[in-house]
Design a protein around this motif. Structure first.
Motif: not given
Length: 282
Positions: A4-16, A25-39
């Motif tokens: 799945t790919i889910e659109h979420i709010d991550f600390h107030g920023l739009p992310a997936l 699993a991974a979390v990617v912020s649209l701000y900076g196209a930055q991968v913030l988490s990967w497990s």
């Protein structure tokens, strides 16, 4: 459960949030196209994200995998690491399969980027999680009618149990620029790289995969297209001086970055360049 790919709010920023059926699993912020988490499957975070990171949509996010473009570090006239990490990217592609999730984000020139760097361009970042692997591929297209040049990096903050107990293998024999010793050019002569003090090196033309060993796990690191490898750890004094890092952050992180930093990438009009970094949990 399918990927799945889910659109979420991550600390107030739009992310997936990307998830696979196997448990990656991974979390990617649209701000900076930055991968913030990967497990990878089985859990265990493999990227370091500072608990003091700032999520205000203006400040670079400390940790994860910032995209440095069109300038790496202070190698030019732009602010350090360029503007891509503080720009909002757009979603181009979301794809899932039997056990993979793929996301493509894009950034193009606009009035703000041209004021800082007067070149038309289009950058895309592909992010793929599959099994125990994370793939990031940065593609840059020169959409103008004149050649351009840039430096770039995927500024990967790896999470480690204890940096002094970690071993980075694969850099033996390669030349590097030591920023902490007046940018002198040296050659790595050790079988493994041990982090025992502040470290800030750019290894040139690295042609083999790397292996980061810890006492209970390892991580394979490979790059294509990016010729250089940056190794950075702020150690005690520098970590304490960085406002968005805990004083002891140096113990839990090691940056091993795929980079094009030693020589700028020179891209003719209409041409495309790409570079990839692959992390594999072992």
């Amino acid at each position: 459960m399918p990927a799945t790919i889910e659109h979420i709010d991550f600390h107030g920023l739009p992310a997936l949030r990307l998830r696979t059926a196997g448990g990656a699993a991974a979390v990617v912020s649209l701000y900076g196209a930055q991968v913030l988490s990967w497990s990878p499957p089985g859990g265990g975070e493999r990227l370091y994200l500072s608990p003091q990171a700032v999520f205000d949509g203006r400040t670079p996010i400390r940790g994860g995998i910032p995209v440095c473009f069109p300038q790496f570090a202070d190698l030019g006239t732009l602010p350090a690491h360029g503007f891509a990490r503080t720009a909002t990217w757009s979603v181009v592609t979301e794809r899932t399969g039997a056990d993979f999730a793929l996301l493509t984000l894009a950034l193009s020139d606009d009035a703000t980027t041209r004021a800082a760097w007067p070149h038309p361009f289009r950058a895309e970042l592909g992010i793929l999680i599959e099994d125990s692997r994370l793939d990031l591929e940065l593609e840059v297209e020169n959409t103008g009618d004149q050649a351009l040049a840039f430096t770039a990096a995927l500024h990967t903050y790896l999470a480690v149990r204890e940096v002094e107990e970690s071993r980075l293998e694969g850099l033996h024999g390669f030349e590097y620029r030591d920023k902490l010793d007046a940018n002198r050019i040296k050659r790595d002569s050790g079988d493994v790289l041990l982090i025992e003090a502040e470290t800030d090196r750019v290894y040139h033309d690295v042609k083999r995969p790397l292996l980061l060993r810890e006492y209970d796990r390892s991580l394979g690191i490979n790059a294509d297209g990016f010729p250089d490898v940056v190794v950075w750890n702020p150690w005690v004094e520098r970590s304490a001086a960085i406002a968005d890092l805990p004083d002891d952050a140096f113990r839990r992180m090691l940056c091993v970055e795929a980079a094009a930093a030693h020589e700028p990438v020179r891209l003719p009009a209409g041409e495309t360049w790409w570079g990839r970094q692959t992390l594999v949990a072992l």
